[in-house]
Structure formats: C-alpha cells, structure tokens
Design a protein around this motif. Structure first.
Motif, PDB file in Angstrom:
ATOM      1  N   ASP A 326       0.811  -1.214   0.000  1.00  0.00           N
ATOM      2  CA  ASP A 326       0.000   0.000   0.000  1.00  0.00           C
ATOM      3  C   ASP A 326       0.846   1.267   0.000  1.00  0.00           C
ATOM      4  O   ASP A 326       0.355   2.332  -0.393  1.00  0.00           O
ATOM      5  N   TYR A 327       2.089   1.168   0.432  1.00  0.00           N
ATOM      6  CA  TYR A 327       2.946   2.340   0.457  1.00  0.00           C
ATOM      7  C   TYR A 327       3.258   2.850  -0.949  1.00  0.00           C
ATOM      8  O   TYR A 327       3.728   3.981  -1.108  1.00  0.00           O
ATOM      9  N   GLN A 355       4.999  13.649   9.154  1.00  0.00           N
ATOM     10  CA  GLN A 355       4.108  13.846   8.001  1.00  0.00           C
ATOM     11  C   GLN A 355       4.640  13.213   6.723  1.00  0.00           C
ATOM     12  O   GLN A 355       4.087  13.431   5.649  1.00  0.00           O
ATOM     13  N   HIS A 356       5.702  12.422   6.854  1.00  0.00           N
ATOM     14  CA  HIS A 356       6.369  11.853   5.687  1.00  0.00           C
ATOM     15  C   HIS A 356       6.089  10.346   5.607  1.00  0.00           C
ATOM     16  O   HIS A 356       6.309   9.605   6.577  1.00  0.00           O
ATOM     17  N   THR A 357       5.641   9.882   4.440  1.00  0.00           N
ATOM     18  CA  THR A 357       5.432   8.467   4.172  1.00  0.00           C
ATOM     19  C   THR A 357       6.234   8.105   2.929  1.00  0.00           C
ATOM     20  O   THR A 357       6.180   8.823   1.923  1.00  0.00           O
ATOM     21  N   PHE A 358       6.982   7.006   2.983  1.00  0.00           N
ATOM     22  CA  PHE A 358       7.867   6.702   1.859  1.00  0.00           C
ATOM     23  C   PHE A 358       8.021   5.192   1.681  1.00  0.00           C
ATOM     24  O   PHE A 358       7.787   4.393   2.593  1.00  0.00           O
ATOM     25  N   LEU A 392      10.068   4.160  -6.307  1.00  0.00           N
ATOM     26  CA  LEU A 392      10.203   5.112  -5.205  1.00  0.00           C
ATOM     27  C   LEU A 392       8.867   5.817  -5.027  1.00  0.00           C
ATOM     28  O   LEU A 392       8.285   6.318  -5.999  1.00  0.00           O
ATOM     29  N   ARG A 393       8.383   5.855  -3.787  1.00  0.00           N
ATOM     30  CA  ARG A 393       7.129   6.546  -3.492  1.00  0.00           C
ATOM     31  C   ARG A 393       7.325   7.403  -2.247  1.00  0.00           C
ATOM     32  O   ARG A 393       7.860   6.933  -1.230  1.00  0.00           O
TER      33      ARG A 393
END
Length: 772
Positions: A326-327, A355-358, A392-393
């Motif tokens: 899901d990331y 606040q960062h999702t990676f 990369l996300r």
C-alpha cells in the motif's frame, strides 16, 4: 494539461485553510478511551478467566452502522482491553440468543470474511490515512488487512503475526486477541499515545449487520476520519522486530510437445533462499530477499481471454511483494509487481515519520516483461535480458485534508529502459468533497529487434508488420505524458463525480499495469440512494455515467452511456440490472493493431446486464452475472450478438469442507452463425483440518469451439484444456509454512484427438521464521 496545473495551484493555495482544520476536535460522541497498562501476560485460549480481564477497560458496541443507520443492535457485544507495554490485549464477549445460527467455519487465514466476526481497527498515527484491521471468527481463525483512505481501498495482502482464540459458549461466543505492538508502525515516546480505533462486530443473519462502538455519518465520505480514539501505551516500545526466514524449494517437472513428440523432458528445481524482515525503527521497516523462488503455490482464478483486446490482470500473491504494498499506491497503477517474474534479490524499505510516508523497492529480474499499450488494446512483450527494477514513493501530508505525493519507477536492461516520474495530490475539500490529481512523464527506449516477436513468419518488409511490431521497431528514445483528475461529491442520499484520464501515445509505465496509451477519456457520473429499515429491502440505488474518449489527434474512439438499478435485501442479497449503449471504433482489418489511425469502422453496441447474489443460509452462497446484446467481433472487425453467463456456487459441508465452482459461458454469433462458444470451469474443493492446515484440489477446464467458416483466417475448431493441482498447506504463522503439491496440464486441438498431458510436476516449499 494547463487546466490541470491551474487546478493544482488552486489546490496548493488552499493549504492555509486545510491547516486551520488540521487539529479540529472530534465530535462529542468520540470519547477518548484510556487503555490501562497491566504488567502481566495471559494465555490466549478464549477462556477469559485471568484476573487481568477484571481490571481491563470495558465498553459495549451500541450502533448498527450498516445496512442500517446507527440503530440499536439486536445482540449485546462487550469488549475489554488492556496493554502491558509490548502487547495490546482485546477480548470480545459476543452474546447470541440462537447459538445454533452462528456462522463459523475452519478456513485458511483471511478466508472468513463472510463469517461471524469481531475485531479492531487501529490508526496508529491517528491521521486518518491508514488503519490496521484485525478480525477473528468464533473458532479463532484470523483475518487481517489494511484500509487505505488515500486510495479508498482495503487489502488483506498484509499479514501480521499475532495471537487469537475463539470459543462458542452457551450464550454466544467469546474471542481473545493479542496484538504485539512490534508488528505496528507508530511513533515511540515517553508520553501517552493517542491512536484512532474502532471496535466492530459482523452479525450475518437475514441481513449482514455491522455493529460498532461508534456511529458513522453517511454524509461524511471519509471513514477513517470518523474513528474514535484510544489512549495509553506510554511504555510501549518496539523490540528489534527482526525475522530471518530461510526458505527451501524442491521440485521436479516434466514437459513435452505432444504434437511433435511424446517423449517427456525432465527438469529439476532446487533453491535455497533467505528472507529478512527488520523493524529498523518503530516507523521504518526493511524487507529483503536473496535467491527467492517466486513461483506461485496456488493457481490463479481462471479467466477467459477470447475476443479480448487487452492483457489480463492477475492479483499478486507472493509474500515479499505483498508486504507493505500500500505504500506504493497512487491514482495510476504504477507498481504491478507481477511484472517481476524471477529475481535473484529484492529489497524494500517503507516507513512513516511525522508527516512523511515513503517506500523504496528494488529487485532484478532474469528476463524483462512489460505491456505494450494502445488505445484499443494491449499486448505483452518480453525479452531474455536481465533487468533492474526500482520504485520510489514519497507522500507529504501537509494537513489532515491535503496530501502531495511523488512516484518514480525505473526499469533498465541492455538497449532498453523505462523511466516514470509523477506527482499526485489528494485534497479533502469538505467531509463530502474529494479532489484527486496526478501528472506523469515517462521516457522509454525499446531494444532493437524486439518487434520481431510480434511479426509473423512472412514478415519481411515494414509494411507487413503488425502495428504492434511497428511501434516496437524503433531504437530511438521517446517520451510520453499523462494526467488524471477526479472530483467526487459523496453524501448520504446522492453522489456525483467528474473524472478525466488523459494518456498520450508515448506514455509507458512498464513496471506498472499500463494497458492504455493515446487515449483521453472524460467521465461524468452519479447516483441516488433510498434507504429502508423496516421492509424486505434496505437500500435501492439508481446510478449511471457517461463518458467519451478520443486519441491524440482528436479522432473519436468511444462514447458510452450506462445506467444501473440495484437493491440490497434480505438473505444478504444484492440485485443489479444495467443498460449500456456504446459507440466505438473497431480494429480495422488486423486484430494485432492496438491503435487506430484512420480507415476505421464505427459500431454501436447495446447491452443488458444482470447480477444477483445471495446467502440464503450460512451453508450456501449463490451468484450469477449475465450479459446479452451486441459486441464487436474483434478478430474480424464486425458486430455480433453476445451471450455471457457466469454463475458461482460456494457450498459449506460441515465446519471444514468447502466446495467452490465458478463457470463462464460465452457465445458470440455473427451473421446469424456461431462464431465461437467458450466454456471455462474453475472448481476448488478445500478441506480445512484446523487453523493451520488444509488440503485443496483445483480443477480448471476450458472448452472453446470455433466455427472455422465464419473466420477470415485459420483457427482451430476445437481448443480444450485441463489443469489439475493438489496442494497441502501447513502454516504455523504467515512466515513459517510448508507446502507440498502436484500439478499437471493437458490440452486438445485439431491435431490431438483427446486431452493429452503436456506438463506435470511435484513441488515442496518450506520456510521457517526466526523471530527476535
């Protein structure tokens, strides 16, 4: 494209408004539940006889949120909770005046969603972005999943290692759950933590009731935004959360080409691999694999591909790729890991910090496979060269309502590359209104001579090439652009949506599932809902949409209008009838041409569809989908008459045995003559011994008959196939498991007069997890 950029600028301009809403208080009914810390462990056996349960926080589930609107439930459900610094313990006491009606079966993990269930949803960052879901049936069988508010989807591909036990008693049933905090991502610290939470019970009888500890507002399109909250976990710390999983694969196979030789050729497969899972920090995790065998244990659900111009989509089932998938989700499907077939290594890092999702993913592949898209169809291309695959996300949550993300993918091999870069955003304008957007740019170079894979035996001159071959016969690099914009308004009684998906001719998303290029579609749709709580039906919905598509040059491709009337009723039934009218172009004289240029034919299709499902008792599930009307004969570029019927039957015999049958019948007549008749049957019989082990038999049979006189080229009059698989599975947990099985396949055509085996194999897979 300029209009989209203006929309994005306006979106960013709303940041200040969104930030002002970031810390808005929960409505009054969202009481903060303090979870006590009790320094003790318990035995998870479903008995609830330890004294710790007397000190636990207790509450009751008082709202039926579906299919009714926050009504009083007909049964009592009490929940108790406490934590000890490293584990969250939850107990459900689910009363039922008619114990004999409890739906509970022994099934494989994640296969119990139609049973009686109790469970908890946890948003460990309390930001309404993502929630873990843990559910258990009355026999203690587990199901876990991830609900992703950003994409609006739920996925049960995530598997955590946690404990559960269930027991049916005289007054209903009771369940114990123990969730190790180390399997969750959360922010460590010495202060009390506040997590979003909801307690849920599913009560499937005449209606399938969803019972919760909190009401849900149907005028709010964001489910996770309405979750309650629990407080505690001051001493919660994650351990090393390290798992080493060596794997062993042994297999022996035989294959042959019966039309050429009846002699079997032997093959052996011996693989020793290693998987690693490591919680680097409470917020960041690493998954890695060396020398994995990524062949699937269980056969895919069978699909018919006759008279279909697009490549088929199959779900990912391999554990390494499913973990934290899901990331990498965004509006476009940019990371479709089934494209990576045989890697020697793979690594994935995912995490959320403030606040960062990676997410970062890398793997090689012994060969390279990708989709070649068009505006009327897609094909699969492959070549035998090793490739490097990277995704990369990154997502930044500016506020509770606004998120901006970036996605990049890379596929690289000798004389070939595909680079994808895109920015996306989601803006929750109000509780009812959602705006999403994404922009992509891709750069691609195909390998020299790849076009020959799509060229027939007599293909010598460029004018003889199929269009697919021509588009691959290009050693020059090219680029492409795409964007999608959507606006959704969703409230209790009605909804409305606007959608634009624009993909240029040069767009390629080779690590994803990108089956369209040179196609620009606009869609407008909506629906109206009627609800009832005192009749034999509980919801009626009237919906529809209109869309139109063109290519880069503005040439017309398709215009479609469709309307649907649906109804939910007693016996967990659902009924839908649909009408469709579609004007669209054909494929000219060559079905291998995936895009139009000119000299096309225009056809009008009118179709009637029907879908029905019901669960009259816990023993039976019945459904059928049918479609009748006009459909283009893509092989010969003309209009025909279609009849499609797809029934499904699931039958539970006792607590352990389940029979599943899914059949597809498809018939197309052209010029008042049969063109083809296709039958496809997928039968699966599963005996689940207990929570950990099952034996499954799978039979897949296909039978396609073609009228050779009604085709403009040579085809087989008969095409039959039979696939068989017998599989035994033992799972101590999602990481420690053992499989052993046998499979074979056979086919028949105009040359072979009977079904003749062409492949057979035996295999064994074993993995064991060392946890720390």
């Amino acid at each position: 494209m300029p209009n989209l950029l203006i929309c994005l600028l306006l979106l960013i301009g709303g940041v200040n408004v969104a930030l002002a809403k970031q810390n808005k208080p929960k409505p009054p009914h969202f009481a903060l539940l303090d979870i006590p810390n009790i320094t003790a462990d318990i035995k998870v056996d479903g008995e609830l006889d330890e004294e710790q349960w007397q000190q636990a926080k207790e509450l009751e589930l008082n709202y039926v949120t579906s299919p009714f609107e926050n009504t009083r439930p007909p049964v009592t459900t009490k929940v108790k909770m406490f934590e000890n610094g490293h584990t969250l313990f939850v107990a459900f006491i689910a009363q039922d005046p008619k114990v004999e009606n409890i739906n509970a079966f022994y099934r494989d993990r994640d296969g119990i969603w139609s049973d009686d269930l109790v469970g908890i949803k946890l948003d460990t960052f309390n930001d309404s972005r993502l929630a873990y879901q843990f559910f258990v049936n009355p026999l203690g069988i587990q199901a876990d999943s991830i609900q992703n508010e950003m994409t609006g989807s739920e996925s049960d591909s995530w598997d955590g290692i946690w404990q559960s036990a269930g027991k049916i008693v005289a007054t209903g049933y009771q369940v114990e759950i123990a969730i190790p905090l180390r399997i969750l991502n959360f922010e460590e610290g010495s202060k009390h933590k506040v997590w979003g939470a909801e307690l849920v019970r599913f009560f499937p009888r005449t209606d399938r009731l969803r019972i919760s500890n909190m009401p849900l507002d149907r005028n709010n399109s964001c489910d996770l935004c309405q979750m309650g909250a629990i407080s505690g976990f001051k001493k919660a710390k994650q351990g090393k959360n390290l798992a080493l999983i060596p794997t062993l694969v042994l297999g022996k196979g035989q294959s042959r080409e019966p039309e050429d030789s009846m002699v079997w050729e032997d093959s052996d497969n011996k693989e020793l691999g290693l998987d690693l899972k490591w919680g680097i920090t409470p917020e960041v995790s690493l998954q890695a694999t060396l020398n994995p065998d990524f062949s699937q244990v269980e056969a895919d659900v069978a699909q018919l591909s006759i008279n279909d111009t697009f490549a088929l989509f199959f779900d990912e089932k391999r554990t390494f790729f499913l973990e934290n998938s899901d990331y990498f989700s965004s509006n476009y499907d940019l990371v479709y890991t089934r494209n990576v077939g045989a890697p020697d290594y793979g690594a994935k890092v995912t995490g959320r910090i403030d606040q960062h999702t990676f997410g970062v993913f890398v793997a090689n592949d012994e060969s390279t496979t990708f989709l070649v898209p068009g505006n009327l169809g897609s094909s699969i291309a492959s070549f035998e060269e090793e490739s490097t695959n990277v995704a990369l996300r990154y997502r930044y949550d500016l506020s509770e309502n606004l998120s901006v993300g970036w996605t990049s993918t890379l596929r690289d091999a000798q004389d070939y590359y595909n680079y994808v870069n895109g920015i996306d955003a989601k803006y929750q304008l109000t509780d009812k209104d959602t705006f999403r957007a994404q922009i992509l740019r891709t750069d691609t170079q195909y390998p020299i001579d790849l076009y020959k894979e799509f060229c027939d035996d007599n293909c010598e001159q460029p004018q003889d090439y199929s269009e697919t071959a021509l588009r691959l016969n290009n050693s020059e690099a090219f680029s492409g652009k795409a964007y999608t914009v959507s606006y959704d308004h969703d409230e209790r009684n009605w909804d409305f949506s606007l959608y634009r998906n624009s993909r240029g001719a040069g767009i390629r998303t080779d690590l994803g599932f990108g089956s369209l290029a040179d196609r620009h579609q606009s869609v407008i749709g909506g629906g109206y809902n009627w609800f009832s709580e005192n009749t034999w039906w509980n919801k009626i919905r009237l919906s529809g949409d209109w869309d139109i598509s063109h290519n880069d040059d503005g040439a017309f491709l398709e215009k479609e209008a469709e309307a649907y009337l649906s109804m939910n009723g007693r016996m967990q039934s659902y009924f839908e009838i649909g009408l469709l009218k579609r004007d669209r172009v054909g494929l000219r004289d060559d079905p291998s041409k995936l895009s139009i240029v000119n000299n096309t034919s225009l056809f009008t299709e009118k179709m009637l569809s029907f879908y029905f499902e019901m669960r009259p008792t816990s023993t039976w599930y019945l459904s059928t989908f049918s479609r009748i009307g006009d459909q283009i004969d893509f092989d010969n570029n003309r209009l025909g008459k279609l009849l499609l019927v797809r029934p499904t039957i699931n039958w539970n015999l006792g607590k352990s045995l389940q029979l599943n049958l899914r059949h597809t019948y498809q018939n197309l007549d052209v010029d008042n003559q049969q063109l083809f008749t296709a039958n496809l049957s997928d039968f699966r019989a599963t005996y689940q011994f207990d929570q950990r082990q099952f034996l499954r038999l799978i039979l897949v049979y296909s039978d396609i008959e073609r009228n050779q006189q009604n085709y403009s080229f040579d085809v087989d009059a008969i095409s039959k196939g039979l696939g068989t698989q017998l599989l035994y599975s033992y799972k101590l947990n999602p990481l420690t498991k053992f499989f052993v099985g046998y499979s074979d396949s056979a086919y028949q055509d105009d040359v072979l007069t009977t079904l003749t085996k062409n492949q057979r194999s035996v295999f064994m897979k074993f993995s064991y997890a060392w946890l720390n």
